[in-house]
Design a protein around this motif. Sequence first.
Motif, PDB file in Angstrom:
ATOM      1  N   UNK A  13       0.521  -1.203   0.103  1.00  0.00           N
ATOM      2  CA  UNK A  13       0.267  -0.056   0.109  1.00  0.00           C
ATOM      3  C   UNK A  13       0.268   1.169   0.132  1.00  0.00           C
ATOM      4  N   UNK A  14       2.001   1.257   0.039  1.00  0.00           N
ATOM      5  CA  UNK A  14       2.837   2.495   0.571  1.00  0.00           C
ATOM      6  C   UNK A  14       3.204   3.009  -1.492  1.00  0.00           C
ATOM      7  N   UNK A  15       3.284   4.150  -1.356  1.00  0.00           N
ATOM      8  CA  UNK A  15       3.982   3.984  -2.582  1.00  0.00           C
ATOM      9  C   UNK A  15       5.264   3.953  -3.610  1.00  0.00           C
ATOM     10  N   UNK A  16       5.591   3.171  -4.175  1.00  0.00           N
ATOM     11  CA  UNK A  16       6.816   2.928  -4.671  1.00  0.00           C
ATOM     12  C   UNK A  16       7.364   2.911  -5.413  1.00  0.00           C
ATOM     13  N   UNK A  17       8.086   4.045  -6.083  1.00  0.00           N
ATOM     14  CA  UNK A  17       8.296   4.953  -7.348  1.00  0.00           C
ATOM     15  C   UNK A  17       9.025   4.100  -8.439  1.00  0.00           C
ATOM     16  N   UNK A  22      10.229   0.900 -12.899  1.00  0.00           N
ATOM     17  CA  UNK A  22      10.918  -0.450 -13.558  1.00  0.00           C
ATOM     18  C   UNK A  22       9.688  -1.449 -14.207  1.00  0.00           C
ATOM     19  N   UNK A  23       8.357  -0.923 -14.277  1.00  0.00           N
ATOM     20  CA  UNK A  23       7.064  -1.408 -14.696  1.00  0.00           C
ATOM     21  C   UNK A  23       7.188  -0.818 -16.225  1.00  0.00           C
ATOM     22  N   UNK A  37       5.528  -6.325  -8.554  1.00  0.00           N
ATOM     23  CA  UNK A  37       5.421  -6.614  -7.121  1.00  0.00           C
ATOM     24  C   UNK A  37       5.310  -4.675  -6.584  1.00  0.00           C
ATOM     25  N   UNK A  38       6.828  -4.788  -6.134  1.00  0.00           N
ATOM     26  CA  UNK A  38       7.453  -3.957  -5.473  1.00  0.00           C
ATOM     27  C   UNK A  38       9.279  -4.301  -5.648  1.00  0.00           C
ATOM     28  N   UNK A  39      10.157  -2.958  -5.778  1.00  0.00           N
ATOM     29  CA  UNK A  39      11.363  -3.344  -6.072  1.00  0.00           C
ATOM     30  C   UNK A  39      12.063  -2.703  -4.252  1.00  0.00           C
ATOM     31  N   UNK A  40      12.641  -3.488  -3.781  1.00  0.00           N
ATOM     32  CA  UNK A  40      13.703  -3.957  -2.839  1.00  0.00           C
ATOM     33  C   UNK A  40      14.914  -3.526  -2.707  1.00  0.00           C
TER      34      UNK A  40
END
Length: 83
Positions: A13-17, A22-23, A37-40
């Motif tokens: 739910x947190x914005x993931x710029x 990448x998307x 889905x996410x970048x960490x």
Amino acid sequence: MFRVELAVRPRPGVKDPQAEAVQESLARLGHDGVTVDSVGRSLSLTIDCPSAEEAERITADLCEQLLVNPNLETYTVSIAGST
């Protein structure tokens, strides 16, 4: 000594710029069927301590003190075993 693999990701739910960037890049390359889905980030640590439980406790302390922003990120820990 224990090898610790730490994976830090944005909370759901947190914005993931970074994931959005990448998307967009994947879509430009024609990979429309891939969803990011996410970048960490991943950290590999070696901790000198007597037990896996102690390595996990030390890792949790490091995450609370420095490595993870608890308001924006979550993390998972894997203890690889003694070296």
